[in-house]
Design a protein around this motif. Structure first.
Motif, PDB file in Angstrom:
ATOM      1  N   UNK A 214       0.857  -1.186   0.000  1.00  0.00           N
ATOM      2  CA  UNK A 214       0.000   0.000   0.000  1.00  0.00           C
ATOM      3  C   UNK A 214       0.894   1.236   0.000  1.00  0.00           C
ATOM      4  N   UNK A 215       0.400   2.294  -0.606  1.00  0.00           N
ATOM      5  CA  UNK A 215       1.133   3.560  -0.633  1.00  0.00           C
ATOM      6  C   UNK A 215       0.976   4.239   0.719  1.00  0.00           C
ATOM      7  N   UNK A 216       1.973   4.089   1.569  1.00  0.00           N
ATOM      8  CA  UNK A 216       1.870   4.621   2.932  1.00  0.00           C
ATOM      9  C   UNK A 216       2.113   6.125   2.994  1.00  0.00           C
ATOM     10  N   UNK A 217       2.504   6.717   1.864  1.00  0.00           N
ATOM     11  CA  UNK A 217       2.589   8.177   1.812  1.00  0.00           C
ATOM     12  C   UNK A 217       1.213   8.794   1.578  1.00  0.00           C
ATOM     13  N   UNK A 218       0.403   8.119   0.781  1.00  0.00           N
ATOM     14  CA  UNK A 218      -0.967   8.590   0.520  1.00  0.00           C
ATOM     15  C   UNK A 218      -1.906   8.118   1.620  1.00  0.00           C
TER      16      UNK A 218
END
Length: 409
Positions: A214-218
């Motif tokens: 998962x995109x943990x920045x988004x």
């Protein structure tokens, strides 16, 4: 390394985004990336792209599926065209995501892979590749796939056949078609699916588990007041559900049942509903259509007190990971690989169909320390499900296969 991936969608839906992000990681490492995709369901991409088929071919393939149970047998001319493009590009490694999706002919594609003798990574996102028809069978508690499918109890489930049951022939032909690729490694996103594969006619291939990422920045904990105000949630205890397509198998009926058990302090909020489904929701449920606005989705995850995933069939749902990354604890039915995403500090697992158990689990989490959950959920996402780490696992596998160093885990 020149990588070519085949995906049923392009940078949309979970599978399309996985292929896109693997391609981006490949380019980050200095490799060249191509993605071949179905014309139906396309977003933008940073990879070089190859469109497979058109709407007429898609619907023709769907007709063959619906009437004759011939999913994976259509799209002959476009599959041959794809192979000519693959030969022109001459990739070093081929990564395949779902063959099913009304856009490829499995016989033609796998005959080519057997002849080409290139390293191939085939990611199974469900069970379709080793059954005579269905993509999941646990909903009907069927184990015919272990020895030979017939009289399919899920004939009208995706990929639905309205009339003919060809599961016996499909099973025998898939066993022949999908076996025999010399340099092929299977990947599954969950231990659950890996165990099933090891019992199937694909058990002779090397097998590796790579969890979805998962995109943990988004997807991160964000300020939630704007989302609550926009949708009129106020100070209600918010129970969130998210699905690409809502159905009984994804748990929509479970939320309706749950709504009858909850007090007025709770509100169920569902993302991914059709307009007709939204109009039929009970008073203590609200919903919106599927959104590609990931920032708003992250705000909804962050605003929720708990994320509930009462799915009856699933592999390794990315919605669980998105919730964790936003610091929101997860409650899931004990379905497929869904429970694998959480531990005792980040959520609870409930037996399938136990709506009373869902209610008790929700109350247990809501009455616990929210900040403790928020920290533990975020840390679990960062430690195990960062897309950069999981996509790097794929690139490592491609590079090892190219170097001839793969083997069974």
């Amino acid at each position: 390394m020149k990588l070519l991936q085949v995906s049923s969608t392009l940078n949309t839906s979970a599978i399309g985004r996985i292929a896109e992000e693997i391609g981006q990681m490949a380019m980050k490492r200095g490799h060249e990336s191509y993605v071949a995709y179905s014309d139906i369901g396309a977003g933008g991409s940073k990879s070089k792209i190859l469109k497979v088929g058109n709407k007429l071919d898609f619907y023709t393939h769907a007709f063959k599926t619906r009437v004759f149970d011939l999913h994976g047998y259509g799209s002959k001319s476009f599959t041959k065209k794809l192979i000519r493009e693959i030969e022109r590009i001459n990739p070093d490694v081929i990564g395949i995501h779902n063959v099913h999706g009304y856009y490829l002919n499995m016989q033609i594609l796998f005959d080519y892979l057997k002849a080409a003798n290139k390293p191939v990574v085939y990611t199974l996102h469900d069970c379709w590749s080793f059954t005579g028809h269905c993509s999941y069978f646990d909903f009907v508690d069927c184990d015919r796939w272990k020895t030979g499918c017939f009289d399919c109890p899920s004939k009208k489930a995706y990929p639905a056949s309205w009339f003919i049951d060809r599961s016996k022939q499909n099973f025998a032909e898939k066993r022949m078609i999908f076996n025999g690729v010399e340099n092929l490694t299977l990947v599954t996103p969950s231990d659950w699916l890996a165990k099933l594969v090891s019992q199937s006619f694909l058990s002779g291939y090397p097998l590796k588990v790579i969890n979805n990422g998962v995109n943990t920045d988004v997807f991160r904990p964000v300020i939630q007041s704007g989302v609550r105000k926009k949708y009129g949630i106020g100070d209600k205890k918010m129970i969130l559900g998210v699905a690409y397509i809502w159905s009984h198998r994804k748990g929509l009926d479970e939320f309706i049942k749950l709504s009858r058990l909850l007090t007025s302090e709770y509100l169920i909020f569902l993302v991914g509903l059709k307009a007709e489904q939204i109009s039929q929701l009970p008073d203590n449920c609200r919903g919106i259509a599927r959104t590609e606005n990931v920032e708003e989705l992250a705000g909804l995850y962050s605003a929720a007190d708990v994320f509930v995933n009462p799915t009856w069939q699933d592999n390794f749902p990315t919605t669980n990971l998105e919730a964790l990354a936003c610091g929101t604890p997860v409650i899931t039915y004990n379905t497929g690989g869904s429970p694998e995403a959480i531990d005792q500090d980040t959520g609870l697992v409930v037996d399938k169909g136990d709506v009373e158990g869902l209610k008790r689990a929700i109350e247990q989490i809501v009455n616990s320390d929210r900040e403790d959950y928020r920290k533990a959920c975020r840390e679990r996402a960062l430690n195990f499900y960062k897309k950069e780490d999981r996509n790097a696992d794929y690139i490592d596998l491609y590079e090892k296969m190219l170097a001839g160093k793969t083997g069974r885990n």
